[in-house]
Design a protein around this motif. Structure first.
Motif, PDB file in Angstrom:
ATOM      1  N   ARG A 181       0.791  -1.219  -0.003  1.00  0.00           N
ATOM      2  CA  ARG A 181       0.050  -0.123  -0.101  1.00  0.00           C
ATOM      3  C   ARG A 181       0.899   1.209   0.028  1.00  0.00           C
ATOM      4  N   ILE A 182       0.545   2.461  -0.856  1.00  0.00           N
ATOM      5  CA  ILE A 182       0.836   3.680  -0.772  1.00  0.00           C
ATOM      6  C   ILE A 182       0.086   4.612  -0.127  1.00  0.00           C
ATOM      7  N   ASP A 183       0.189   5.530   1.018  1.00  0.00           N
ATOM      8  CA  ASP A 183      -0.774   6.227   1.354  1.00  0.00           C
ATOM      9  C   ASP A 183      -0.118   7.580   0.864  1.00  0.00           C
ATOM     10  N   LEU A 184       1.028   7.659   0.833  1.00  0.00           N
ATOM     11  CA  LEU A 184       1.564   9.076   0.414  1.00  0.00           C
ATOM     12  C   LEU A 184       2.883   8.921  -0.557  1.00  0.00           C
ATOM     13  N   TYR A 185       2.821   9.930  -1.654  1.00  0.00           N
ATOM     14  CA  TYR A 185       4.024  10.033  -2.130  1.00  0.00           C
ATOM     15  C   TYR A 185       4.690  11.349  -1.565  1.00  0.00           C
ATOM     16  N   ARG A 186       5.964  11.106  -1.353  1.00  0.00           N
ATOM     17  CA  ARG A 186       6.900  12.175  -0.921  1.00  0.00           C
ATOM     18  C   ARG A 186       8.247  12.190  -1.702  1.00  0.00           C
ATOM     19  N   LEU A 187       8.090  13.252  -2.607  1.00  0.00           N
ATOM     20  CA  LEU A 187       8.775  13.245  -3.658  1.00  0.00           C
ATOM     21  C   LEU A 187       9.306  14.604  -3.603  1.00  0.00           C
ATOM     22  N   VAL A 188      10.804  14.591  -2.722  1.00  0.00           N
ATOM     23  CA  VAL A 188      11.250  15.931  -2.465  1.00  0.00           C
ATOM     24  C   VAL A 188      12.760  16.026  -3.202  1.00  0.00           C
ATOM     25  N   GLY A 189      13.243  17.224  -3.340  1.00  0.00           N
ATOM     26  CA  GLY A 189      14.517  17.604  -3.876  1.00  0.00           C
ATOM     27  C   GLY A 189      14.552  17.137  -5.174  1.00  0.00           C
ATOM     28  N   GLN A 190      13.332  17.616  -6.087  1.00  0.00           N
ATOM     29  CA  GLN A 190      13.342  17.154  -7.637  1.00  0.00           C
ATOM     30  C   GLN A 190      13.750  18.429  -8.299  1.00  0.00           C
ATOM     31  N   PRO A 191      14.638  18.345  -9.375  1.00  0.00           N
ATOM     32  CA  PRO A 191      15.160  19.388  -9.962  1.00  0.00           C
ATOM     33  C   PRO A 191      14.037  19.935 -11.039  1.00  0.00           C
ATOM     34  N   VAL A 192      13.847  21.049 -10.931  1.00  0.00           N
ATOM     35  CA  VAL A 192      12.900  21.943 -11.965  1.00  0.00           C
ATOM     36  C   VAL A 192      13.119  21.457 -13.441  1.00  0.00           C
ATOM     37  N   SER A 193      14.573  21.317 -13.859  1.00  0.00           N
ATOM     38  CA  SER A 193      15.084  20.929 -15.091  1.00  0.00           C
ATOM     39  C   SER A 193      16.274  20.352 -14.895  1.00  0.00           C
ATOM     40  N   TRP A 194      16.545  19.421 -16.058  1.00  0.00           N
ATOM     41  CA  TRP A 194      17.802  18.678 -15.636  1.00  0.00           C
ATOM     42  C   TRP A 194      18.463  18.455 -17.292  1.00  0.00           C
ATOM     43  N   ALA A 195      19.489  18.724 -17.421  1.00  0.00           N
ATOM     44  CA  ALA A 195      20.425  18.504 -18.601  1.00  0.00           C
ATOM     45  C   ALA A 195      19.430  19.261 -19.863  1.00  0.00           C
ATOM     46  N   GLY A 196      18.847  20.310 -19.736  1.00  0.00           N
ATOM     47  CA  GLY A 196      18.133  20.672 -20.605  1.00  0.00           C
ATOM     48  C   GLY A 196      16.549  20.259 -20.796  1.00  0.00           C
ATOM     49  N   MET A 197      16.051  19.314 -20.160  1.00  0.00           N
ATOM     50  CA  MET A 197      14.756  18.703 -19.922  1.00  0.00           C
ATOM     51  C   MET A 197      14.055  19.195 -18.563  1.00  0.00           C
ATOM     52  N   ASP A 198      12.881  19.860 -19.090  1.00  0.00           N
ATOM     53  CA  ASP A 198      11.977  20.102 -18.282  1.00  0.00           C
ATOM     54  C   ASP A 198      11.463  18.862 -17.205  1.00  0.00           C
ATOM     55  N   ASN A 199      11.351  18.702 -16.108  1.00  0.00           N
ATOM     56  CA  ASN A 199      10.881  17.513 -15.018  1.00  0.00           C
ATOM     57  C   ASN A 199       9.569  17.507 -15.320  1.00  0.00           C
ATOM     58  N   PRO A 200       8.888  16.339 -16.277  1.00  0.00           N
ATOM     59  CA  PRO A 200       7.652  16.285 -16.292  1.00  0.00           C
ATOM     60  C   PRO A 200       6.830  16.170 -14.906  1.00  0.00           C
ATOM     61  N   LEU A 201       7.241  15.671 -13.962  1.00  0.00           N
ATOM     62  CA  LEU A 201       6.446  15.888 -12.572  1.00  0.00           C
ATOM     63  C   LEU A 201       6.053  17.136 -12.274  1.00  0.00           C
ATOM     64  N   ARG A 202       6.678  18.085 -12.702  1.00  0.00           N
ATOM     65  CA  ARG A 202       6.445  19.498 -12.084  1.00  0.00           C
ATOM     66  C   ARG A 202       5.076  19.791 -12.779  1.00  0.00           C
ATOM     67  N   LEU A 203       4.507  19.144 -13.589  1.00  0.00           N
ATOM     68  CA  LEU A 203       3.286  19.479 -14.481  1.00  0.00           C
ATOM     69  C   LEU A 203       2.120  19.431 -13.389  1.00  0.00           C
ATOM     70  N   ILE A 204       2.192  18.470 -12.195  1.00  0.00           N
ATOM     71  CA  ILE A 204       1.456  18.552 -11.091  1.00  0.00           C
ATOM     72  C   ILE A 204       1.736  19.535  -9.741  1.00  0.00           C
ATOM     73  N   THR A 205       0.849  19.530  -8.904  1.00  0.00           N
ATOM     74  CA  THR A 205       1.113  20.223  -7.838  1.00  0.00           C
ATOM     75  C   THR A 205       2.462  20.277  -7.202  1.00  0.00           C
ATOM     76  N   SER A 206       3.083  21.323  -7.005  1.00  0.00           N
ATOM     77  CA  SER A 206       4.490  21.199  -6.292  1.00  0.00           C
ATOM     78  C   SER A 206       4.548  22.467  -5.446  1.00  0.00           C
ATOM     79  N   GLN A 207       5.777  22.463  -4.571  1.00  0.00           N
ATOM     80  CA  GLN A 207       6.077  23.621  -4.001  1.00  0.00           C
ATOM     81  C   GLN A 207       7.684  23.589  -3.918  1.00  0.00           C
TER      82      GLN A 207
END
Length: 400
Positions: free
Chosen positions: A140-166
């Motif tokens: 079971r997964i209750d929560l995704y805690r996805l921290v310290g993600q780069p907004v972009s990397w090696a010229g690629m926009d991080n697709p996970l940032r398409l959803i709610t973030s801070q």
């Protein structure tokens, strides 16, 4: 299990965007099952050194023990693997939390993404991916805690940032390298600062021969690791901060990663030391991928030679070494520090996400988000952050 997910509106697939929004997802049972796809993605996907198969495998078999791997392989409509999210699920205060493998030891949390596929992703697709991973995860997964993600990397926009973030509490810091190390260091440091550092290195020489060394044997790896762990523990006590390397398996992790590939001259973690009369007075460890050296940890002696800044001297030698081997970027990881902002010429913006899956995760997501926003506010404050650091030092001195 492999599932085909369709996120195209109204089920129409006549255009390229609709085709891109169809994907299949498979959760690998473990590292062995994921290895072939993982290594294939490493050839042309975008990822950081912390998402290399070898780094993640070394971490998971040591510091990651007790968690459950959740290695999500995402393929396009034709069944060709296009991404891999290297997650682990662990029990925390009664919650099952999914995070990127590496925890605090991973400076940049990221999936492995083929750029064209990442560019075709949209918010609905990202939400569908996380939902399907949770439905088919090994526990079971209750929560995704996805921290310290780069907004972009090696010229690629991080697709996970398409959803709610801070925004994360801290950013990452890097220095662009070139073929001339003296020009790079000359641009990064003022003339007086460089002269002062050369004077300090000369002063160290009064205690014995000063040398820059990379661990090249199992014996050196063990020696450098043990000295680093002792230096780090002493420094954390002095500063009154938690020691991320206090767990016994931290040594096991460093040894596993620093000896994996060592015989071929390509260890997963590279260990460097500044030695005086043959004894390390500063240690630096990092990992390399895609022409980028990612700093992981460092420490220096707490003895009388501290006043000569052996850590800074080692850092200068290491930057020269990285330039000479043709690397393009040298980074000092995430976290606010004067030496990082003064030396580096680039900032890696990072973001966090707390995505609830069950009712248990709803309140936790709100609490985690609020805590990280408060942490960011304190770290970004020129008044509050120095106060926190002073209080920590006082606590450390009182406990000594």
């Amino acid at each position: 299990m492999t599932l085909t997910i369709d996120t195209a509106p109204d089920g129409h697939h006549g255009d390229a965007l609709a085709d891109a929004q169809r994907f299949s997802l498979r959760i690998a049972a473990g590292f062995a099952e994921a290895e072939a796809v993982w290594r294939d993605l490493e050839a042309d996907a975008v990822f950081s050194a912390f998402q290399r198969y070898d780094w993640a495998a070394c971490f998971f078999s040591t510091l990651g023990r007790g968690a459950t791997p959740c290695l999500a392989i995402i393929a396009d409509a034709e069944g060709r693997p296009q991404a891999l999210l290297p997650l682990a699920i662990a029990e925390e205060r009664g919650l099952s939390v999914a995070s990127f493998i590496g925890g605090k030891h991973c400076n940049f949390s990221l999936g492995l993404w083929r750029p064209a596929f990442a560019a075709a992703c949209d918010p609905a697709m990202m939400r569908a991916m996380l939902a399907e991973i949770a439905r088919n995860a090994p526990r079971r997964i209750d929560l995704y805690r996805l921290v310290g993600q780069p907004v972009s990397w090696a010229g690629m926009d991080n697709p996970l940032r398409l959803i709610t973030s801070q925004p994360s509490p801290s950013s990452g810091y890097h220095l662009r390298l070139g073929p001339d190390p003296e020009a790079i260091l000359g641009a990064a440091m003022s003339g007086p600062a460089r002269r002062k550092l050369r004077k300090k290195e000369k002063a160290l020489g009064a205690h014995g021969e000063v040398a820059f060394r990379q661990a090249a044997s199992r014996a050196e790896v063990e020696a450098f690791t043990d000295i680093f762990l002792a230096q780090k523990a002493a420094r954390c006590r002095e500063l009154g901060i938690p020691n991320a390397f206090a767990k016994p398996c931290a040594r096991e992790f460093i040894l596993a990663a620093a000896t994996r590939g060592l015989a071929a001259g390509q260890p997963v973690i590279e260990l460097y030391a500044l030695t005086v009369a043959g004894q390390p007075v500063a240690i630096f460890g990092g990992t390399v991928s895609g022409g980028r050296f990612c700093g992981m940890f460092n420490a220096m002696t707490s003895g009388p030679m501290t006043r000569e800044s052996p850590g800074e001297i080692l850092l200068n030698h290491l930057i020269r070494h990285c330039c000479e081997r043709g690397l393009a970027v040298f980074d000092l990881g995430a976290g606010k520090a004067r030496y990082k902002s003064s030396l580096c010429d680039g900032v890696d913006a990072l973001f966090d996400q707390f995505v609830p899956v069950t009712w248990r995760g709803q309140a936790a997501a709100a609490a985690y988000g609020a805590a990280m926003r408060l942490k960011r506010a304190i770290k970004q404050s020129d008044r509050l952050w120095p106060l926190v650091q002073s209080l920590r030092r006082a606590r450390g001195q009182a406990a000594a």
